[in-house]
Write an enzyme that holds these catalytic residues in place. Sequence first.
Site: not given
Length: 341
Positions: A144-146, A148
């Site tokens: 997921g983006c968060y 990362t």
Amino acid sequence: MIDIGIVGGSGYTGGELLRLLSVHPSANVVCVTSRKLAGKPVTSVHQHLRGLLDLRFEAPSPAEIAQRCDVVFTAVPHGTAMDWVPELLDNGAKVIDLSADYRLPVDVFEKTYGIKHRAPRDAVFGLPELHPEVAGASLVGNPGCYPTGATLAIAPLAKAGMVDRVVFDSKSGISGAGAEPTETSHYPNLAENIRCYRVTNHRHVPEIKQELSRLQNDIRISFTPHVIPAVRGILTTAHVFVKDSFQDTIQDREFISKLYSDFYRNAKFVRLVEGVPMLGNVRCSNFCDIGFEIEKNSDRIVVISAIDNLVKGASGQAIQNMNLMMGLDETAGLWFPGGAP
């Protein structure tokens, strides 16, 4: 050339995959799926790709895609990829899944997303800076983006066993909410505003815990996200409170700098910066910029990371994983700067 398919090509992550792959030296996109848009030109949705792509959306079966493709990206909603992945793998394709379906152990996934997992498979968590085994994988669960931005921010401190507690405060551009407007992402609700959402128990927390616990198993983690009136980017501020035995250590800036530079020595997409990272410097790029400030006479060090949520936080990282899986240079098709200002 690597023949590539994209399952779910009409959204933001699908569009970003197409943008990046359209100039990748070894990529040949042969199939883009969308059941709703089957038969329509891909550029009818992704108009910025006019003149670069001449493809139409299709609605083939998983087996048909796998027979045409060496690598398939699944950019579909959580709970949908599991209906595609087994047949893609069984028919010889390598798969990078951009949903949450293959990021977590089955029991954790089911508890977090409230979905019964119908097709468990062994997958590698696709954060290459921490998982060199991506290179030998057939199935990668793209992070997921968060997680990362958060994980990369404090991984060196965790590896050194220094962290007692960390509080992550992440601020994301609107595109992180997807192409369909929601109450949180609808422009009139967000313009000149900042919205906090899922204040506690965000579903990305298990990913952050999973990855940091591999480095240090006793970290206490808190996380709260915000949406800001920007299109792209995630700026994560990590308030790291160190263990008592490291309170003197964190006052040594040279020590902390060396800790980070040693940890990320071979991480081509992590840039260590003096001062505070800026979203504009990573926008539209696959870089993660990291900086830190030490609070004097305290147990707190503040680490800030900046990524583009659609690139390093999603599609760019997926292509980075593909490069490694296919024996290419990790930077292929991704080695370009951010779009500052």
